[in-house]
Design an enzyme around this catalytic site. Sequence first.
Site, mmCIF file in Angstrom:
data_model
loop_
_atom_site.group_PDB
_atom_site.id
_atom_site.type_symbol
_atom_site.label_atom_id
_atom_site.label_comp_id
_atom_site.label_asym_id
_atom_site.label_seq_id
_atom_site.Cartn_x
_atom_site.Cartn_y
_atom_site.Cartn_z
ATOM 1 C CB SER A 240 -0.988 0.109 1.138
ATOM 2 O OG SER A 240 -1.874 0.952 1.063
ATOM 3 C CG ASP A 465 -5.849 -2.736 -4.064
ATOM 4 O OD1 ASP A 465 -6.480 -1.904 -3.581
ATOM 5 O OD2 ASP A 465 -4.914 -3.213 -3.755
ATOM 6 C CG HIS A 494 -5.173 -2.811 -0.053
ATOM 7 N ND1 HIS A 494 -4.691 -2.183 -1.226
ATOM 8 C CD2 HIS A 494 -4.440 -2.115 1.054
ATOM 9 C CE1 HIS A 494 -3.579 -1.276 -0.780
ATOM 10 N NE2 HIS A 494 -3.749 -1.163 0.562
#
Length: 532
Positions: A240, A465, A494
């Site tokens: 991320s 995502d 994710h």
Amino acid sequence: MRGSRPKKRVAALGSAGALVTATLIAGAVAAPANASAGSGYGQDREARGAAIAAARAAKAGIDWQDCPADWNLAKPIRCGYVTVPLDYAKPYGKQIKLAVDRIGNTGSKAERQGALVYNPGGPGGSGLRFPTRVTNKNAVWANAAKAYDFVGFDPRGVGKSAPISCVDPQEFVNAPKADPVPDSEADKLAQRKLAREYAEGCQERSGAMLPHMTTPNAARDLDVIRAALGEKKLNFLGVSYGTYLGAVYGTLFPGHVRRMVVDSVVNPSRDKIWYQANLDQDVAFEGRWKDWQDWVAKNDATYHLGTTRAAVQAKWLQLRATAKKNPIGGVVGPAELISFFQSAPYYDSAWAPTASVFSKYVAGDTQALVDAAAPDLSDTAGNAASENGNAVYTAVECADAKWPTSWRTWDRDNTRLHQDHPFMTWANAWMNLPCATWPAKQRTPVNVKTGKGLPGVLIVQSERDAATPYEGAVELHKRFRGSRLITEKDAGSHGVTGLVNPCINPRVDSYLLTGELDGADVACTPHATPKP
């Protein structure tokens, strides 16, 4: 995008009445080996400062000790601190301490390849739980653990590393918040006032840190940690926001990278950081929200929420309207609902638990929803961590880039987007709006690109995502020459590298263990669909 998963997502409400999108995006970077790679804001001085700090750290090393009891990190995990300058342009000025932890490799001395340093995202996520993947015998990471010490850290401003704050944590989690979706201009004015007050609170409580809460500084910190570990080059795993930290590190310190895996990628384009990236997120969240609703409808025999997406959406809108009129249990309004339900578009692992709570509510059990979505005011440590995570998220995203200051721009873009993407748009807008009145300096993002010595980087991304849309992985792949992209098709969780997928896991292992990448990009079938 906040990439680390909070224990309890309920407390993820910004004081602007917006939910904290638990994976919003931001960045961290390292001190440039070649000063020209940076974005041109005093970068030469900062590059020199980073080199000075790294040399100092290499000499000092890390004084590893048993971890303090309240860190909840049992032996054989060890903890310590690395000292870094608050301002890399003034390497001999004020210093701050960053918390780090480590567990040694599980294989032989001959098998050891150094340290693997991890960042889970955020900005604002703590990486200190990373070594527990070894103590908890996480099978996905068993091969890598044979070769690498697993090293976690709290980035600057986070947790145990000179933590920042913007508002009293109990006030931060207090509920119910205002509905993020405005019904009137008066509602918008109220949210704008909250956002401005939040920015002012950051300045009052943490003003000295704010100008230095940038991704490039976090990247420089990462290079100092590398040096303190006694590593010539960095092995890095970023998820991320951690992918943006990795992208900036790779740009500033291309010759210091040994292996880098980036998973669920923030779009590193300067045009996206951060305002546009958040708008893109709203679109992707809507798509993944629909994927979850389709799954719930397919499993109507279990959940009884409707046999079509439209039927499930109707139940959601009904729940939302009920909570708006009379907050459930007195504390769960629309803002708290979004904060809880957003975990389903984030993570497949949340599909069944979220559907189960929803199903119980529709069947007449409101307590399950209150337990899941309301803040726990007795959890003062958890609430402080939530507030701190949101403060860092805001500080980094606001400092990394210039944001629109005109309310007309925000109002136009979010009103337009909300029409077809209502699940997340306004909640996300209010969460980021403090950046419009940010009291500290805002930088120009680093121009992410390939520099001399950068090795092949492994990029892993699911196609649907929500938090970091797929285009981000494609963009970084273009910018990092020699990188390889593994796409998990028809999937949208994710954070892909932690999931069991026989097409992906061995490739990640192979890269970390041998440095070898596939000859071409790879498309993998999805991991197993959640079971109801």
